[in-house]
Design a protein around this motif. Sequence first.
Motif, PDB file in Angstrom:
ATOM      1  N   ALA A   1       0.844  -1.205   0.000  1.00 10.94           N
ATOM      2  CA  ALA A   1       0.000   0.000   0.000  1.00 10.94           C
ATOM      3  C   ALA A   1       0.877   1.251   0.000  1.00 10.94           C
ATOM      4  O   ALA A   1       0.508   2.277  -0.570  1.00 10.94           O
ATOM      5  CB  ALA A   1      -0.922  -0.017   1.216  1.00 10.94           C
ATOM      6  N   ARG A   2       2.059   1.154   0.640  1.00  2.00           N
ATOM      7  CA  ARG A   2       2.974   2.313   0.698  1.00  2.00           C
ATOM      8  C   ARG A   2       3.934   2.339  -0.485  1.00  2.00           C
ATOM      9  O   ARG A   2       4.757   3.242  -0.606  1.00  2.00           O
ATOM     10  CB  ARG A   2       3.794   2.272   1.996  1.00  2.00           C
ATOM     11  CG  ARG A   2       2.980   2.444   3.271  1.00  2.00           C
ATOM     12  CD  ARG A   2       3.883   2.656   4.482  1.00  2.00           C
ATOM     13  NE  ARG A   2       4.597   1.458   4.881  1.00  2.00           N
ATOM     14  CZ  ARG A   2       4.208   0.611   5.830  1.00  2.00           C
ATOM     15  NH1 ARG A   2       3.094   0.839   6.503  1.00  2.00           N
ATOM     16  NH2 ARG A   2       4.926  -0.445   6.136  1.00  2.00           N
ATOM     17  N   GLN A   3       3.891   1.262  -1.316  1.00  2.00           N
ATOM     18  CA  GLN A   3       4.783   1.155  -2.493  1.00  2.00           C
ATOM     19  C   GLN A   3       6.249   1.148  -2.098  1.00  2.00           C
ATOM     20  O   GLN A   3       7.097   1.662  -2.834  1.00  2.00           O
ATOM     21  CB  GLN A   3       4.526   2.319  -3.468  1.00  2.00           C
ATOM     22  CG  GLN A   3       3.118   2.364  -4.036  1.00  2.00           C
ATOM     23  CD  GLN A   3       2.958   1.430  -5.239  1.00  2.00           C
ATOM     24  OE1 GLN A   3       3.656   1.554  -6.218  1.00  2.00           O
ATOM     25  NE2 GLN A   3       2.053   0.473  -5.127  1.00  2.00           N
ATOM     26  N   SER A   4       6.562   0.550  -0.959  1.00  2.00           N
ATOM     27  CA  SER A   4       7.949   0.557  -0.511  1.00  2.00           C
ATOM     28  C   SER A   4       8.186  -0.499   0.574  1.00  2.00           C
ATOM     29  O   SER A   4       7.374  -0.638   1.498  1.00  2.00           O
ATOM     30  CB  SER A   4       8.249   1.957   0.048  1.00  2.00           C
ATOM     31  OG  SER A   4       9.449   1.957   0.758  1.00  2.00           O
ATOM     32  N   GLY A   5       9.288  -1.225   0.451  1.00  2.00           N
ATOM     33  CA  GLY A   5       9.635  -2.185   1.498  1.00  2.00           C
ATOM     34  C   GLY A   5      10.699  -3.163   1.025  1.00  2.00           C
ATOM     35  O   GLY A   5      10.916  -3.342  -0.176  1.00  2.00           O
ATOM     36  N   SER A   6      11.364  -3.770   2.011  1.00  2.49           N
ATOM     37  CA  SER A   6      12.362  -4.802   1.712  1.00  2.49           C
ATOM     38  C   SER A   6      12.113  -5.974   2.645  1.00  2.49           C
ATOM     39  O   SER A   6      12.026  -5.796   3.863  1.00  2.49           O
ATOM     40  CB  SER A   6      13.776  -4.236   1.921  1.00  2.49           C
ATOM     41  OG  SER A   6      14.721  -5.282   1.877  1.00  2.49           O
ATOM     42  N   ILE A   7      11.964  -7.156   2.058  1.00  2.00           N
ATOM     43  CA  ILE A   7      11.728  -8.362   2.867  1.00  2.00           C
ATOM     44  C   ILE A   7      12.934  -9.272   2.684  1.00  2.00           C
ATOM     45  O   ILE A   7      13.343  -9.557   1.548  1.00  2.00           O
ATOM     46  CB  ILE A   7      10.419  -9.053   2.422  1.00  2.00           C
ATOM     47  CG1 ILE A   7       9.229  -8.123   2.706  1.00  2.00           C
ATOM     48  CG2 ILE A   7      10.252 -10.400   3.131  1.00  2.00           C
ATOM     49  CD1 ILE A   7       7.926  -8.543   2.064  1.00  2.00           C
TER      50      ILE A   7
ATOM     51  N   PHE B   1       5.444  -8.916  -5.848  1.00  2.00           N
ATOM     52  CA  PHE B   1       5.491  -7.664  -5.058  1.00  2.00           C
ATOM     53  C   PHE B   1       6.372  -6.564  -5.677  1.00  2.00           C
ATOM     54  O   PHE B   1       6.188  -5.382  -5.373  1.00  2.00           O
ATOM     55  CB  PHE B   1       6.052  -7.921  -3.645  1.00  2.00           C
ATOM     56  CG  PHE B   1       5.225  -8.855  -2.782  1.00  2.00           C
ATOM     57  CD1 PHE B   1       3.948  -9.238  -3.142  1.00  2.00           C
ATOM     58  CD2 PHE B   1       5.747  -9.332  -1.568  1.00  2.00           C
ATOM     59  CE1 PHE B   1       3.197 -10.091  -2.334  1.00  2.00           C
ATOM     60  CE2 PHE B   1       5.004 -10.174  -0.756  1.00  2.00           C
ATOM     61  CZ  PHE B   1       3.729 -10.566  -1.140  1.00  2.00           C
ATOM     62  N   SER B   2       7.364  -6.954  -6.477  1.00  2.89           N
ATOM     63  CA  SER B   2       8.402  -5.970  -6.835  1.00  2.89           C
ATOM     64  C   SER B   2       7.866  -4.808  -7.661  1.00  2.89           C
ATOM     65  O   SER B   2       8.367  -3.683  -7.557  1.00  2.89           O
ATOM     66  CB  SER B   2       9.556  -6.654  -7.559  1.00  2.89           C
ATOM     67  OG  SER B   2      10.102  -7.644  -6.709  1.00  2.89           O
ATOM     68  N   GLY B   3       6.825  -5.063  -8.450  1.00  8.31           N
ATOM     69  CA  GLY B   3       6.225  -3.979  -9.224  1.00  8.31           C
ATOM     70  C   GLY B   3       5.586  -2.925  -8.340  1.00  8.31           C
ATOM     71  O   GLY B   3       5.320  -1.802  -8.782  1.00  8.31           O
TER      72      GLY B   3
ATOM     73  N   ARG C   1      10.756  -5.223  -2.429  1.00 13.96           N
ATOM     74  CA  ARG C   1      11.771  -6.188  -2.851  1.00 13.96           C
ATOM     75  C   ARG C   1      11.801  -7.369  -1.886  1.00 13.96           C
ATOM     76  O   ARG C   1      11.577  -7.200  -0.687  1.00 13.96           O
ATOM     77  CB  ARG C   1      13.155  -5.518  -2.889  1.00 13.96           C
ATOM     78  CG  ARG C   1      13.236  -4.366  -3.891  1.00 13.96           C
ATOM     79  CD  ARG C   1      14.623  -3.736  -3.940  1.00 13.96           C
ATOM     80  NE  ARG C   1      15.000  -3.063  -2.709  1.00 13.96           N
ATOM     81  CZ  ARG C   1      15.853  -3.529  -1.816  1.00 13.96           C
ATOM     82  NH1 ARG C   1      16.469  -4.679  -1.995  1.00 13.96           N
ATOM     83  NH2 ARG C   1      16.137  -2.843  -0.722  1.00 13.96           N
ATOM     84  N   VAL C   2      12.047  -8.555  -2.438  1.00 13.91           N
ATOM     85  CA  VAL C   2      12.097  -9.769  -1.601  1.00 13.91           C
ATOM     86  C   VAL C   2      13.376 -10.529  -1.946  1.00 13.91           C
ATOM     87  O   VAL C   2      13.593 -10.877  -3.117  1.00 13.91           O
ATOM     88  CB  VAL C   2      10.879 -10.683  -1.853  1.00 13.91           C
ATOM     89  CG1 VAL C   2      10.869 -11.843  -0.856  1.00 13.91           C
ATOM     90  CG2 VAL C   2       9.568  -9.899  -1.768  1.00 13.91           C
ATOM     91  N   ASN C   3      14.212 -10.772  -0.951  1.00 11.01           N
ATOM     92  CA  ASN C   3      15.479 -11.471  -1.176  1.00 11.01           C
ATOM     93  C   ASN C   3      15.778 -12.432  -0.031  1.00 11.01           C
ATOM     94  O   ASN C   3      15.177 -12.327   1.048  1.00 11.01           O
ATOM     95  CB  ASN C   3      16.634 -10.454  -1.264  1.00 11.01           C
ATOM     96  CG  ASN C   3      16.527  -9.575  -2.499  1.00 11.01           C
ATOM     97  OD1 ASN C   3      16.714 -10.034  -3.619  1.00 11.01           O
ATOM     98  ND2 ASN C   3      16.191  -8.300  -2.289  1.00 11.01           N
ATOM     99  N   ALA C   4      16.712 -13.334  -0.277  1.00  3.83           N
ATOM    100  CA  ALA C   4      17.186 -14.236   0.792  1.00  3.83           C
ATOM    101  C   ALA C   4      18.678 -14.043   0.998  1.00  3.83           C
ATOM    102  O   ALA C   4      19.402 -13.692   0.059  1.00  3.83           O
ATOM    103  CB  ALA C   4      16.914 -15.687   0.400  1.00  3.83           C
ATOM    104  N   ILE C   5      19.091 -14.281   2.231  1.00  2.00           N
ATOM    105  CA  ILE C   5      20.517 -14.451   2.525  1.00  2.00           C
ATOM    106  C   ILE C   5      20.675 -15.926   2.890  1.00  2.00           C
ATOM    107  O   ILE C   5      19.907 -16.439   3.711  1.00  2.00           O
ATOM    108  CB  ILE C   5      20.967 -13.572   3.708  1.00  2.00           C
ATOM    109  CG1 ILE C   5      20.830 -12.091   3.362  1.00  2.00           C
ATOM    110  CG2 ILE C   5      22.413 -13.897   4.104  1.00  2.00           C
ATOM    111  CD1 ILE C   5      21.064 -11.164   4.543  1.00  2.00           C
ATOM    112  N   ALA C   6      21.637 -16.584   2.257  1.00  2.00           N
ATOM    113  CA  ALA C   6      21.878 -17.987   2.574  1.00  2.00           C
ATOM    114  C   ALA C   6      23.198 -18.090   3.340  1.00  2.00           C
ATOM    115  O   ALA C   6      24.275 -18.078   2.729  1.00  2.00           O
ATOM    116  CB  ALA C   6      21.930 -18.817   1.297  1.00  2.00           C
TER     117      ALA C   6
END
Length: 266
Positions: free
Chosen positions: A145-151, A187-189, A193-198
């Motif tokens: 809804a805020r058009q912004s975030g990092s997961i 979600f990225s549009g 952004r959604v990323n993983a750290i391994a």
Amino acid sequence: MEQEQRTQTNSQSATLSPFSLDGKLALITGGGSGIGFDIARCMVQAGGTVVITGRREQPLQEAVATLGDRAHYMVNDVTDRPLLDDLVERIEAIYGPIDTLVNNAGINMKKPALEVTDEDFDRIVHTNLNSVFSLTRACAKRMMARQSGSIIMISSMAAYYGIDRVAAYAASKSGVEGMVKVLASEFSGNGVRVNAIAPGFIETAMSKTAMGGDPDRFARAMRRTPMGKFGQPEDIGWAAVFLASEAAKYITGASLPVDGGNSIGF
Ligand code: NDP
């Protein structure tokens, strides 16, 4: 003239570093100890504010006392899935919009596959995968809804190659890796952004339990790690700072190994 320009650029980069988390709020599950604590510590050092969660209050209290004014905690068990929407609502009401979610809380269990009960399997997958989805959905609704975030998800080498005696754990982390790709596409549009750290083998209570009394496992892990040593929790912390920051603004759907080369080692 050139000197003046350089000074101007230097002072701009000091205030507007793309790696800064100034003004950003992160929710970090399992932030009272181990890797989660160092993710919180690095984020605070990068100028951010953090809310850490966990089941036990004492480590959370101690962590916040160490981290200072820009660290807060809430006692929460991520497996209480119906309560997660409420958790996010409470955090945002008190501390403001969550810019970054770090799904760090996780549990492991080392047992030969034939000895793993259905209850064992469900418990690991419930914590490491099902709850991660529920909390991510709760945060993502608001971020979209805020058009912004990092997961940021914390995955594992167990999702990259076959490590014996961690069937449920590997299944849960492989699920997380799959979820990163799907959620990043959805979600990225909308600016999320959604990323993983391994992580490779990192020195914490969890890895001590997994390696304790098992010198063969330790030797195998080190043999295929070109850097020849365990990582420190802050190695994951700084990677999380990067993925949460504007410096990573075009990175989504990625899984970043932080492993001393373990994933490519022979
Ligand atoms: P630790 O066991 O040291 O810490 C786990 C943290 O998660 C604790 O703070 C714990 O707090 C919290 N936690 C566990 N279950 C829950 C729950 N149901 N609800 C809320 N919080 C919970 O583990 P690590 O720091 O080593 O691991 C952190 C993450 O990194 C995990 O996802 C793990 O799978 C991953 N990882 C770790 C590696 C390593 O080598 N250490 C390698 C690869 C991945 P409390 O008990 O108070 O709830």
